[in-house]
Design a protein around this motif. Structure first.
Motif, PDB file in Angstrom:
ATOM      1  N   GLY A 106      18.452 -45.767-103.165  1.00  0.00           N
ATOM      2  CA  GLY A 106      17.467 -46.836-103.287  1.00  0.00           C
ATOM      3  C   GLY A 106      17.230 -47.566-101.973  1.00  0.00           C
ATOM      4  O   GLY A 106      16.105 -47.955-101.656  1.00  0.00           O
ATOM      5  N   ARG A 107      18.284 -47.779-101.211  1.00  0.00           N
ATOM      6  CA  ARG A 107      18.143 -48.479 -99.930  1.00  0.00           C
ATOM      7  C   ARG A 107      18.184 -47.527 -98.746  1.00  0.00           C
ATOM      8  O   ARG A 107      18.222 -47.971 -97.607  1.00  0.00           O
ATOM      9  CB  ARG A 107      19.263 -49.507 -99.768  1.00  0.00           C
ATOM     10  N   TYR A 108      18.148 -46.251 -99.031  1.00  0.00           N
ATOM     11  CA  TYR A 108      18.190 -45.267 -97.967  1.00  0.00           C
ATOM     12  C   TYR A 108      16.788 -45.071 -97.415  1.00  0.00           C
ATOM     13  O   TYR A 108      15.817 -44.894 -98.175  1.00  0.00           O
ATOM     14  CB  TYR A 108      18.747 -43.958 -98.532  1.00  0.00           C
ATOM     15  N   SER A 109      16.637 -45.093 -96.125  1.00  0.00           N
ATOM     16  CA  SER A 109      15.294 -45.046 -95.499  1.00  0.00           C
ATOM     17  C   SER A 109      14.831 -43.628 -95.229  1.00  0.00           C
ATOM     18  O   SER A 109      13.729 -43.428 -94.716  1.00  0.00           O
ATOM     19  CB  SER A 109      15.318 -45.819 -94.172  1.00  0.00           C
ATOM     20  N   PHE A 110      15.666 -42.620 -95.545  1.00  0.00           N
ATOM     21  CA  PHE A 110      15.327 -41.215 -95.351  1.00  0.00           C
ATOM     22  C   PHE A 110      14.855 -40.929 -93.920  1.00  0.00           C
ATOM     23  O   PHE A 110      13.736 -40.454 -93.687  1.00  0.00           O
ATOM     24  CB  PHE A 110      14.231 -40.774 -96.339  1.00  0.00           C
ATOM     25  N   PRO A 111      15.703 -41.242 -92.934  1.00  0.00           N
ATOM     26  CA  PRO A 111      15.306 -40.944 -91.552  1.00  0.00           C
ATOM     27  C   PRO A 111      15.359 -39.442 -91.296  1.00  0.00           C
ATOM     28  O   PRO A 111      16.343 -38.767 -91.604  1.00  0.00           O
ATOM     29  CB  PRO A 111      16.366 -41.671 -90.718  1.00  0.00           C
ATOM     30  N   THR A 121      24.667 -39.778 -92.850  1.00  0.00           N
ATOM     31  CA  THR A 121      24.803 -41.188 -93.186  1.00  0.00           C
ATOM     32  C   THR A 121      25.591 -41.304 -94.483  1.00  0.00           C
ATOM     33  O   THR A 121      25.485 -40.442 -95.361  1.00  0.00           O
ATOM     34  CB  THR A 121      23.431 -41.854 -93.364  1.00  0.00           C
ATOM     35  N   THR A 122      26.378 -42.373 -94.606  1.00  0.00           N
ATOM     36  CA  THR A 122      27.159 -42.616 -95.822  1.00  0.00           C
ATOM     37  C   THR A 122      26.384 -43.563 -96.724  1.00  0.00           C
ATOM     38  O   THR A 122      25.894 -44.613 -96.277  1.00  0.00           O
ATOM     39  CB  THR A 122      28.519 -43.232 -95.475  1.00  0.00           C
ATOM     40  N   TRP A 132      28.894 -40.915-100.881  1.00  0.00           N
ATOM     41  CA  TRP A 132      28.246 -39.650-100.556  1.00  0.00           C
ATOM     42  C   TRP A 132      27.897 -39.653 -99.076  1.00  0.00           C
ATOM     43  O   TRP A 132      27.610 -40.681 -98.473  1.00  0.00           O
ATOM     44  CB  TRP A 132      26.962 -39.449-101.368  1.00  0.00           C
ATOM     45  N   ARG A 133      27.919 -38.460 -98.526  1.00  0.00           N
ATOM     46  CA  ARG A 133      27.496 -38.267 -97.137  1.00  0.00           C
ATOM     47  C   ARG A 133      26.210 -37.462 -97.186  1.00  0.00           C
ATOM     48  O   ARG A 133      26.173 -36.361 -97.754  1.00  0.00           O
ATOM     49  CB  ARG A 133      28.574 -37.505 -96.372  1.00  0.00           C
ATOM     50  N   VAL A 134      25.129 -38.007 -96.628  1.00  0.00           N
ATOM     51  CA  VAL A 134      23.817 -37.361 -96.772  1.00  0.00           C
ATOM     52  C   VAL A 134      23.164 -37.213 -95.405  1.00  0.00           C
ATOM     53  O   VAL A 134      23.447 -37.962 -94.463  1.00  0.00           O
ATOM     54  CB  VAL A 134      22.903 -38.194 -97.687  1.00  0.00           C
ATOM     55  N   ILE A 135      22.254 -36.209 -95.337  1.00  0.00           N
ATOM     56  CA  ILE A 135      21.369 -36.032 -94.170  1.00  0.00           C
ATOM     57  C   ILE A 135      19.967 -35.742 -94.703  1.00  0.00           C
ATOM     58  O   ILE A 135      19.785 -35.219 -95.815  1.00  0.00           O
ATOM     59  CB  ILE A 135      21.828 -34.886 -93.259  1.00  0.00           C
ATOM     60  N   THR A 136      18.986 -36.046 -93.923  1.00  0.00           N
ATOM     61  CA  THR A 136      17.586 -35.775 -94.289  1.00  0.00           C
ATOM     62  C   THR A 136      16.966 -34.916 -93.199  1.00  0.00           C
ATOM     63  O   THR A 136      16.999 -35.290 -92.015  1.00  0.00           O
ATOM     64  CB  THR A 136      16.800 -37.077 -94.435  1.00  0.00           C
ATOM     65  N   GLY A 149       7.199 -32.201 -96.020  1.00  0.00           N
ATOM     66  CA  GLY A 149       7.984 -33.269 -96.655  1.00  0.00           C
ATOM     67  C   GLY A 149       9.377 -33.327 -96.058  1.00  0.00           C
ATOM     68  O   GLY A 149       9.613 -32.864 -94.933  1.00  0.00           O
ATOM     69  N   SER A 150      10.278 -33.856 -96.833  1.00  0.00           N
ATOM     70  CA  SER A 150      11.668 -33.973 -96.359  1.00  0.00           C
ATOM     71  C   SER A 150      12.618 -33.556 -97.463  1.00  0.00           C
ATOM     72  O   SER A 150      12.275 -33.598 -98.643  1.00  0.00           O
ATOM     73  CB  SER A 150      11.972 -35.413 -95.928  1.00  0.00           C
ATOM     74  N   MET A 151      13.783 -33.171 -97.018  1.00  0.00           N
ATOM     75  CA  MET A 151      14.816 -32.780 -97.968  1.00  0.00           C
ATOM     76  C   MET A 151      16.106 -33.544 -97.601  1.00  0.00           C
ATOM     77  O   MET A 151      16.577 -33.492 -96.481  1.00  0.00           O
ATOM     78  CB  MET A 151      15.059 -31.272 -97.896  1.00  0.00           C
ATOM     79  N   THR A 152      16.654 -34.281 -98.565  1.00  0.00           N
ATOM     80  CA  THR A 152      17.907 -35.023 -98.384  1.00  0.00           C
ATOM     81  C   THR A 152      19.013 -34.263 -99.084  1.00  0.00           C
ATOM     82  O   THR A 152      18.918 -33.993-100.293  1.00  0.00           O
ATOM     83  CB  THR A 152      17.791 -36.435 -98.954  1.00  0.00           C
TER      84      THR A 152
END
Length: 478
Positions: A106-111, A121-122, A132-136, A149-152
């Motif tokens: 929800g607060r992730y800006s999807f950079p 990013t955590t 969770w550890r995520v990348i976009t 588009g983008s994939m997270t």
């Protein structure tokens, strides 16, 4: 707080300080190891995300296109696809969501990151579970190559959390054991190290109770406690010697006062008796001159006794001497001349210690005090030997000392009496000494004057019979 710390014994404070420092060190080390381990585990997850990003992106696009089944995705990954040319979709196995939950984006800006070097990013868990550890990364159209588009892509950090928890639990257990073991060892070491201080405390208590002979067990002077014990033992020896000297001085003073009172009692009683007898008219007119002569004699005796006592008191005070070069040979000749005048029947000679001719001997002394020594020794020989008894004044040297001897050939004294002959008020024949007017202080003054110069006085038997008084004084130069 300070007052409470002051109430804690030194051993307790040292143990607390050691345990505190040990705990601080272990805590710092544990924190550093935890941060390093967390960084390494996060790096492993990040490497896994980077290495699988491109593969996951192709698999996710094929699933969206209907070319693959979603079960073909790796089980632990959570994929979110979104964009203007793509329908927003979440690709994840139900078992993954059930076990790990889902990332809260929800607060992730999807950079967007480059596909070659994405930046992880955590993010928190939407269900309050593990992080969770995520990348976009960008998603490209296959035909035109444009960004569609983008994939997270996310991986759960549950394994990292479990590893960190297991690590912390074991490290904290080890740290606790180390702190407890350190506390026990510190107590034992401090208790052993402070044993000399407890011995000092016990010795101080015994000394406070009056036992000045107590000493602290010595230790290596290279240590602080050993050096302290040595210094205290030296101080205690000095104090004990001072108290012993004070007690001896007090004992001598009591004995001196007692003896002086006893010596003064006889002449005072005589003077008082004659005075009362005269007042009562008990002295005939013809015996009055003899009574007055007797009173005068006793008064002179008291004056002599008081003068000798005053002289000894001054010597005991350690008053400074008028030191200089004194020719003992000349003073001995003067004393011999005085003795010839007092008793012309006596053969009197001035000789050397081992020769018949007296050498020239110089002493570093107070001339008046040396004359007093000779005067007392002359009076002693005159009083305690029969008329006509030969007397010799011998002078010489013995190492760093000038030596003066007065030898008589009278009855002498026994070895028992010779050991006490320099004592105050000591008399070999009390009745005869009092009859002759002696005070019993002459030889005591001789010994005191010699000691004040740094010399000594001793008594020995004269070869052939009699008494020899030997006095040593520091040798001098012309």
């Amino acid at each position: 707080m300070r007052e409470r710390l002051r109430d804690i014994p030194l051993a307790g404070r040292l143990v607390i300080a050691f345990v505190g420092l040990l705990t601080l060190g272990l805590t710092t080390g544990t924190l550093a190891m935890t941060l390093i381990l967390q960084f390494r585990l996060y790096s492993q997850v990040d490497d896994q995300l980077r290495s699988s990003a491109a593969i996951l992106a192709d698999a996710a696009l094929e699933e969206i296109a209907g070319d693959r089944d979603s079960t073909a995705l790796p089980s632990d990954y959570y994929v979110v696809v979104q964009g203007r040319l793509l329908d927003s979709q979440v690709l994840a196995l139900p078992s993954t969501v059930d076990e790990y939950g889902a990332p809260d984006l929800g607060r992730y800006s999807f950079p967007l990151s480059s596909l070659e070097d994405p930046t992880p990013t955590t993010v928190p868990n939407s269900e309050g579970g593990p992080l969770w550890r995520v990348i976009t990364i960008p998603v490209y159209e296959r035909t035109s190559g444009a960004v569609a588009g983008s994939m997270t892509i996310g991986l759960p950090l549950k394994g990292v959390s479990q590893t960190m928890s297991a690590f912390l639990s074991r490290v904290l257990l080890v740290d606790t054991a180390i702190v407890l073991l350190g506390a026990v060892l510190a107590y034992l070491l401090v208790h052993r190290s402070l044993r000399p201080l407890r011995e000092i405390e016990a010795t101080a208590g015994a000394i406070a109770a009056g036992d000045l002979s107590q000493r602290i067990p010595p230790g290596p002077t290279s240590t602080e406690v050993g050096s302290l014990a040595h210094s205290l033992n030296v101080m205690l020896t000095t104090i004990e010697n001072s108290f012993a000297a004070q007690r001896a001085s007090e004992e001598r003073m009591r004995r001196f006062v007692s003896d002086a009172s006893h010596e003064l009692r006889t002449p005072l009683a005589t003077v008082r008796g004659y005075g009362e007898l005269y007042r009562l008219g008990g002295i005939p007119e013809g015996e009055l001159p003899g009574a007055m002569q007797r009173i005068e004699s006793e008064a002179n005796r008291m004056a002599s006794l008081v003068a000798d006592m005053l002289q000894l008191a001054r010597l005991d005070e350690g008053r400074p001497l008028d030191l200089g070069a004194v020719e003992l040979t000349h003073l001995a000749a003067d004393a011999a001349a005085n003795l010839r005048v007092l008793d012309p029947t006596r053969p009197v000679q001035v000789v050397g210690l081992t020769t018949t001719r007296a050498p020239r001997v110089i002493a570093f002394a107070d001339e008046e005090r040396v004359r007093q020594i000779l005067s007392n020794l002359t009076e002693n020989a005159l009083t305690h030997t029969p008329a006509g008894t030969p007397v010799e004044f011998a002078v010489g040297s013995d190492g760093p000392f000038a030596v003066l001897e007065v030898r008589d050939h009278g009855p002498g004294v026994s070895p028992e009496d010779a050991a006490h002959i320099f004592g105050r008020f000591f008399r070999v024949d009390t009745s005869r000494s009092r009859a002759s007017g002696g005070t019993g202080l002459g030889l005591a003054i001789v010994a005191a004057v010699a000691a004040a110069h740094g010399g000594s006085a001793s008594a020995a038997e004269t070869p052939g019979g009699g008494l020899t008084i030997r006095v040593t004084l520091p040798a001098g130069e012309d």
